[in-house]
Write a protein that holds these residues in place. Structure first.
Motif, PDB file in Angstrom:
ATOM      1  N   GLU A 260      -5.208  11.982   8.973  1.00 11.00           N
ATOM      2  CA  GLU A 260      -5.474  12.725   7.741  1.00 11.00           C
ATOM      3  C   GLU A 260      -4.232  13.504   7.347  1.00 11.00           C
ATOM      4  OE1 GLU A 260      -8.875  12.219   6.931  1.00 11.00           O
ATOM      5  OE2 GLU A 260      -8.842  10.999   8.750  1.00 11.00           O
TER       6      GLU A 260
ATOM      7  N   LEU B  47      -5.360   2.078  14.727  1.00  6.26           N
ATOM      8  CA  LEU B  47      -5.198   3.513  14.511  1.00  6.26           C
ATOM      9  C   LEU B  47      -6.540   4.204  14.289  1.00  6.26           C
ATOM     10  CD1 LEU B  47      -2.300   2.683  14.516  1.00  6.26           C
ATOM     11  CD2 LEU B  47      -1.913   4.003  12.426  1.00  6.26           C
ATOM     12  N   PHE B  48      -6.715   5.331  14.971  1.00  4.16           N
ATOM     13  CA  PHE B  48      -7.887   6.168  14.759  1.00  4.16           C
ATOM     14  C   PHE B  48      -7.634   7.030  13.517  1.00  4.16           C
ATOM     15  CE2 PHE B  48     -10.729   5.700  18.533  1.00  4.16           C
ATOM     16  CZ  PHE B  48     -10.091   4.589  19.060  1.00  4.16           C
TER      17      PHE B  48
ATOM     18  N   ARG C 274      -0.172  -2.608  -6.515  1.00  8.06           N
ATOM     19  CA  ARG C 274      -0.848  -3.503  -7.469  1.00  8.06           C
ATOM     20  C   ARG C 274      -0.777  -2.875  -8.858  1.00  8.06           C
ATOM     21  NH1 ARG C 274      -7.249  -2.442  -6.068  1.00  8.06           N
ATOM     22  NH2 ARG C 274      -7.001  -0.234  -5.633  1.00  8.06           N
TER      23      ARG C 274
ATOM     24  N   ASP D 201      -0.741   6.721   3.910  1.00 10.88           N
ATOM     25  CA  ASP D 201       0.208   6.312   4.953  1.00 10.88           C
ATOM     26  C   ASP D 201       1.483   5.737   4.351  1.00 10.88           C
ATOM     27  OD1 ASP D 201      -1.924   6.952   6.525  1.00 10.88           O
ATOM     28  OD2 ASP D 201      -2.051   5.036   7.573  1.00 10.88           O
ATOM     29  N   GLY D 202       1.346   4.984   3.254  1.00 14.69           N
ATOM     30  CA  GLY D 202       2.518   4.389   2.606  1.00 14.69           C
ATOM     31  C   GLY D 202       3.534   5.455   2.234  1.00 14.69           C
TER      32      GLY D 202
ATOM     33  N   ALA E 292      -2.151  -2.913   9.702  1.00 17.67           N
ATOM     34  CA  ALA E 292      -2.865  -1.629   9.811  1.00 17.67           C
ATOM     35  C   ALA E 292      -4.313  -1.860  10.218  1.00 17.67           C
ATOM     36  CB  ALA E 292      -2.794  -0.897   8.469  1.00 17.67           C
TER      37      ALA E 292
ATOM     38  N   ARG F 118       1.555  10.038  -5.043  1.00 17.51           N
ATOM     39  CA  ARG F 118       2.025  10.383  -3.696  1.00 17.51           C
ATOM     40  C   ARG F 118       3.482   9.981  -3.447  1.00 17.51           C
ATOM     41  NH1 ARG F 118      -3.097   7.818  -2.212  1.00 17.51           N
ATOM     42  NH2 ARG F 118      -4.597   9.336  -1.449  1.00 17.51           N
TER      43      ARG F 118
ATOM     44  N   GLY G 207       0.820  -1.218   0.000  1.00 12.75           N
ATOM     45  CA  GLY G 207       0.000   0.000   0.000  1.00 12.75           C
ATOM     46  C   GLY G 207       0.845   1.256   0.000  1.00 12.75           C
ATOM     47  N   ILE G 208       2.032   1.166  -0.604  1.00 13.05           N
ATOM     48  CA  ILE G 208       2.964   2.311  -0.549  1.00 13.05           C
ATOM     49  C   ILE G 208       2.428   3.525  -1.308  1.00 13.05           C
ATOM     50  CG2 ILE G 208       4.374   1.660  -2.579  1.00 13.05           C
ATOM     51  CD1 ILE G 208       6.792   2.447  -0.446  1.00 13.05           C
TER      52      ILE G 208
ATOM     53  N   GLN H  62      -8.666  -2.101   0.812  1.00 12.13           N
ATOM     54  CA  GLN H  62      -9.769  -1.288   0.297  1.00 12.13           C
ATOM     55  C   GLN H  62     -10.215  -0.525   1.543  1.00 12.13           C
ATOM     56  OE1 GLN H  62     -12.371   0.787  -0.333  1.00 12.13           O
ATOM     57  NE2 GLN H  62     -13.689  -0.788   0.558  1.00 12.13           N
ATOM     58  N   SER H  63      -9.909   0.769   1.615  1.00  9.69           N
ATOM     59  CA  SER H  63     -10.004   1.483   2.895  1.00  9.69           C
ATOM     60  C   SER H  63     -11.164   2.467   2.993  1.00  9.69           C
ATOM     61  CB  SER H  63      -8.687   2.230   3.160  1.00  9.69           C
ATOM     62  OG  SER H  63      -8.641   3.410   2.386  1.00  9.69           O
TER      63      SER H  63
ATOM     64  N   ASP I  52      -0.002  -8.083  -5.344  1.00  7.83           N
ATOM     65  CA  ASP I  52      -1.409  -7.841  -5.018  1.00  7.83           C
ATOM     66  C   ASP I  52      -1.804  -8.711  -3.835  1.00  7.83           C
ATOM     67  OD1 ASP I  52      -4.332  -7.755  -5.169  1.00  7.83           O
ATOM     68  OD2 ASP I  52      -4.007  -6.840  -7.130  1.00  7.83           O
TER      69      ASP I  52
END
Ligand code: NAP
Ligand code: F7E
Length: 331
Positions: free
Chosen positions: A179, A175-176, A34, A14-15, A122, A43, A9-10, A82-83, A57
């Motif tokens: 952002e 983790l809460f 992926r 967060d990645g 995570a 990013r 998920g880089i 899938q967040s 993947d």
């Protein structure tokens, strides 16, 4: 010799911050992304000469095993998922496959390639859902309210189970919400910050939102990736709640964001039931005592600083963008 880290998920929020953090610590960093038909590495483009990007993947175990055999990491940070919560009702099977079972695929690949590799999962405050007590600590029972929350609860339990079954150094970081200006445009904080900037620049006239009364414990992603790393540097693996211990409503976020650019939010915000969820998480508030006492982790960025930084970055970004990009906005 440098330690080697592999981050799944880089390309996510967060990645990208974790890659920057680990590079600054002297790590050799490898990232898994992926394959997509169009580029989604915006990013991390600024880091492209400093780390190695691999395709893989969470749906494909063979890609994970192959990658671990090639990279031989000391630490694996499993951030891929899938967040986005609303999508988890539209694609519950896909969300379970990636966000839930994907954790088992990664853990099992680590177990078979080199079980001494340290593993970070995570996990999420969404597992607390319809909260059983407030604030929420590591001992609070889960009551997830979305297929996403259910999948994350599975990911948490399987991480604990692999630790207890096989003696792996596996940690679940609960983790809460966190952002940043790199947050996806569909999440409420970035949606607000981006809309405020667009309205200020005369590119939009209104902002349509769902439940303004929802309350969250919001922090800055840069602070939270530091906590992930700290969890993997301890003598023994454990699970930790990470949050600020402060709760604010969506309405408060809106007020501060509009106020920052000298506008009255009530003239622009329209409540649209289209953004209500089938089952809402009304409030989340962390009790981060364990992270503070055992890891020495404390957040550095305040809520107001976070809101202002996000609005300012969107103002700067839009002001320097080409006219075509300025037309792009989230539905
Ligand atoms: P994000 O921006 O949505 O990033 C998720 C990453 O996962 C993206 O790089 C995405 O790649 C990748 N991904 C999705 N499906 C994949 C698959 N099948 N195989 C490989 N990679 C896949 O999320 P984030 O905010 O950085 O969050 C990082 C992690 O922490 C997630 O697991 C999230 O659920 C969890 N979490 C986040 C928060 C928060 O407040 N941010 C709080 C608690 C937990 P694409 O670019 O191709 O989509
Ligand atoms: O919603 C309300 C919405 O989508 C926050 C993910 O990173 O954090 C995130 O999940 C609140 C909800 O984040 C809109 O109903 C109102 O109550 O920004 P969000 P989330 O669902 O809390 C957790 C910890 C994760 O793990 C997740 O991966 O805001 N809300 N109006 C809205 N939300 C959105 N997205 N859009 C609106 O228009």
């Amino acid at each position: 010799m440098s330690k080697i880290a592999l981050v799944t998920g880089i390309s996510g929020q967060d990645g990208s911050y974790l890659a920057e953090f680990l590079l600054a610590k002297g790590y050799e960093v490898h990232g898994m992304m992926r394959r997509t038909s169009t580029k989604s590495s915006g990013r991390i483009d600024h880091l492209k000469d400093k780390f190695t990007l691999h395709e893989g993947d969470l749906l494909d175990s063979t890609s994970l095993t192959r990658l671990l055999e090639q990279v031989r990491p000391d630490e694996v940070y499993n951030l891929a998922a899938q967040s986005f919560v609303p999508v988890s009702w539209e694609q519950p099977i896909f969300t379970s496959e990636v966000t839930g079972l994907g954790v088992t695929r990664m853990l099992d690949a680590v177990l078979h390639v080199d079980k001494s590799t340290r593993f970070y999962q995570a996990s999420s405050s969404e597992m607390f859902g319809k909260v059983r007590e407030s604030p929420q600590s590591e001992a609070t029972p889960f009551y997830p309210r979305s297929p996403y929350g259910v999948a994350k609860a599975y990911g948490h339990h399987i991480t604990v189970n692999y630790r207890e079954s096989y003696g792996m150094y596996a940690c679940s970081g609960i983790l809460f919400n966190h952002e940043s200006p790199r947050r996806g445009l569909e999440f409420v904080t970035r949606k607000i910050a981006n809309a405020v900037a667009r309205i200020k620049l005369g590119l939009d006239e209104e902002l349509r939102l769902g439940n303004l009364d929802a309350k969250r414990d919001w922090g800055h992603a840069r602070d939270y990736v530091r906590a992930m790393w700290m969890m993997l540097q301890q003598d023994a693996p454990d699970d930790y709640v990470v949050g600020t211990g402060e709760m604010h409503s969506v309405r408060e976020f809106v007020e501060i964001a509009f106020d920052h650019v000298g506008l009255d939010w009530q003239e622009y915000v329209v409540v649209d039931p289209k953004f209500y969820r089938p089952a809402e998480v009304d409030q989340l508030l962390a009790n981060p005592t364990k992270a503070r006492e055992k890891l020495g982790w404390v957040p550095k960025v305040t809520f107001e600083e976070l809101v202002r930084e996000m609005v300012d970055k969107d103002l700067d970004g839009l002001a320097t963008k080409k006219p075509l990009d300025m037309k792009l906005k989230v539905a």
